[in-house]
Write a protein that holds these residues in place. Structure first.
Motif, short mmCIF file in Angstrom:
data_model
loop_
_atom_site.label_atom_id
_atom_site.label_comp_id
_atom_site.label_asym_id
_atom_site.label_seq_id
_atom_site.Cartn_x
_atom_site.Cartn_y
_atom_site.Cartn_z
N TYR A 12 50.66 52.57 12.32
CA TYR A 12 50.56 51.18 11.86
C TYR A 12 51.01 50.16 12.90
O TYR A 12 51.22 49.01 12.59
N GLY A 13 51.19 50.59 14.16
CA GLY A 13 51.46 49.65 15.24
C GLY A 13 52.89 49.58 15.74
O GLY A 13 53.15 49.04 16.81
N TYR A 14 53.86 50.12 15.00
CA TYR A 14 55.25 50.02 15.43
C TYR A 14 55.53 50.88 16.66
O TYR A 14 56.23 50.45 17.58
N THR A 84 60.57 58.91 18.35
CA THR A 84 59.87 58.79 17.07
C THR A 84 60.17 57.42 16.49
O THR A 84 61.18 56.81 16.79
N VAL A 85 59.26 56.99 15.64
CA VAL A 85 59.44 55.74 14.92
C VAL A 85 59.16 56.03 13.45
O VAL A 85 58.12 56.59 13.10
N SER A 86 60.12 55.67 12.62
CA SER A 86 59.97 55.84 11.18
C SER A 86 60.57 54.62 10.48
O SER A 86 61.18 53.77 11.13
N PHE A 87 60.40 54.55 9.19
CA PHE A 87 60.92 53.42 8.44
C PHE A 87 62.42 53.26 8.64
O PHE A 87 62.92 52.18 8.90
N LEU A 120 63.78 55.66 16.37
CA LEU A 120 63.82 54.22 16.20
C LEU A 120 63.29 53.80 14.83
O LEU A 120 62.50 54.52 14.22
N ARG A 121 63.70 52.63 14.41
CA ARG A 121 63.23 52.08 13.14
C ARG A 121 61.97 51.26 13.36
O ARG A 121 61.88 50.48 14.30
N GLY A 122 61.05 51.43 12.46
CA GLY A 122 59.83 50.63 12.47
C GLY A 122 59.83 49.68 11.30
O GLY A 122 60.80 48.96 11.07
N GLY A 123 58.80 49.72 10.54
CA GLY A 123 58.68 48.84 9.39
C GLY A 123 57.66 49.40 8.43
O GLY A 123 57.20 50.54 8.57
N LEU A 124 57.29 48.57 7.48
CA LEU A 124 56.34 49.01 6.46
C LEU A 124 55.61 47.80 5.92
O LEU A 124 56.23 46.82 5.52
N ASP A 125 54.31 47.86 5.98
CA ASP A 125 53.46 46.82 5.43
C ASP A 125 52.61 47.47 4.35
O ASP A 125 51.61 48.14 4.65
N HIS A 126 53.03 47.30 3.11
CA HIS A 126 52.33 47.95 1.99
C HIS A 126 50.87 47.52 1.88
O HIS A 126 50.06 48.27 1.36
N TYR A 168 61.82 46.42 10.73
CA TYR A 168 63.14 46.68 11.30
C TYR A 168 63.06 47.01 12.79
O TYR A 168 64.05 47.40 13.39
N SER A 169 61.89 46.88 13.37
CA SER A 169 61.76 47.17 14.79
C SER A 169 62.42 46.06 15.61
O SER A 169 62.48 44.91 15.17
N SER A 170 62.93 46.44 16.76
CA SER A 170 63.51 45.46 17.68
C SER A 170 63.49 46.05 19.09
O SER A 170 63.68 47.25 19.28
N GLU A 171 63.27 45.19 20.03
CA GLU A 171 63.20 45.62 21.42
C GLU A 171 64.51 46.27 21.89
O GLU A 171 64.50 47.16 22.73
N GLU A 172 65.62 45.85 21.31
CA GLU A 172 66.93 46.40 21.71
C GLU A 172 67.04 47.90 21.41
O GLU A 172 67.75 48.62 22.12
#
Length: 185
Positions: A12-14, A84-87, A120-126, A168-172
């Motif tokens: 989903y792009g994260y 990895t990137v997850s919620f 890393l944390r990503g996000g979620l767009d339902h 919840y994604s962030s460059e940091e």
């Protein structure tokens, strides 16, 4: 100048966004090439001096993991890092558990031989979820709602159903990976 290949499987792009952030931060120390895992070639892997591979965690399956495994022999001839990137990332699971997910999808030795693993944390767009993913999310929502004690990540997942979009994604978050790869330059 050494070549850094950053390859990613992004649902989903994260994960793609983290790959781009890492590339931007490492440009100048490396010649950076960004490439989706489904476009990965033997030549691209062979030409890279260092490789970073990122995967979206899609219900325990890492997007593009099978593509990377095709080039295991070439990969072993160079330093590489995995992310990895997850919620919830490390807010919802331990490093050990998420490394085990990598091992399940890539094989234990590829994970053990990596320069490092990062979660890393990503996000979620339902509104962008596939029908299959929406169906799975109904079960996840019920399971989390039934928990007597909810973690912060559990509560954030429940909240995402009413907010529809959370990020919840962030460059940091990519900084430790960037530092490890920069140290090789």
């Amino acid at each position: 100048m050494n070549t850094l290949l950053i390859t990613y499987g992004s649902q989903y792009g994260y994960t793609e966004q983290y790959a781009r952030w890492a590339g931007q931060q490492l440009e100048g120390q490396y010649t950076v090439q960004l490439l989706p895992l489904d476009a990965l070639t033997e030549l691209a892997v062979a030409d890279a001096d260092v490789l970073v591979a990122g995967f979206s965690d899609y219900g325990g399956f890492l997007t593009g993991a099978q593509e990377l495994k095709k080039y295991e022999q070439e990969l072993r001839s160079k330093p590489y890092a995995l992310f990895t990137v997850s919620f919830s990332g490390l807010a919802g699971a331990s490093q050990q558990k998420l490394d085990a997910l990598l091992a399940k999808n890539l094989g234990e030795s590829l994970v053990q031989d990596a320069l490092g693993t990062y979660h890393l944390r990503g996000g979620l767009d339902h509104t962008r979820l596939s029908f299959k993913h929406k169906t799975v999310m109904v079960g996840i929502r019920s399971a989390i709602a039934a928990l007597p004690k909810k973690s912060e990540a559990n509560q954030q997942m429940l909240d995402s159903f009413t907010q529809k979009t959370v990020d919840y994604s962030s460059e940091e978050q990519i900084a430790p990976l960037v530092q490890a790869v920069a140290a090789l330059a």
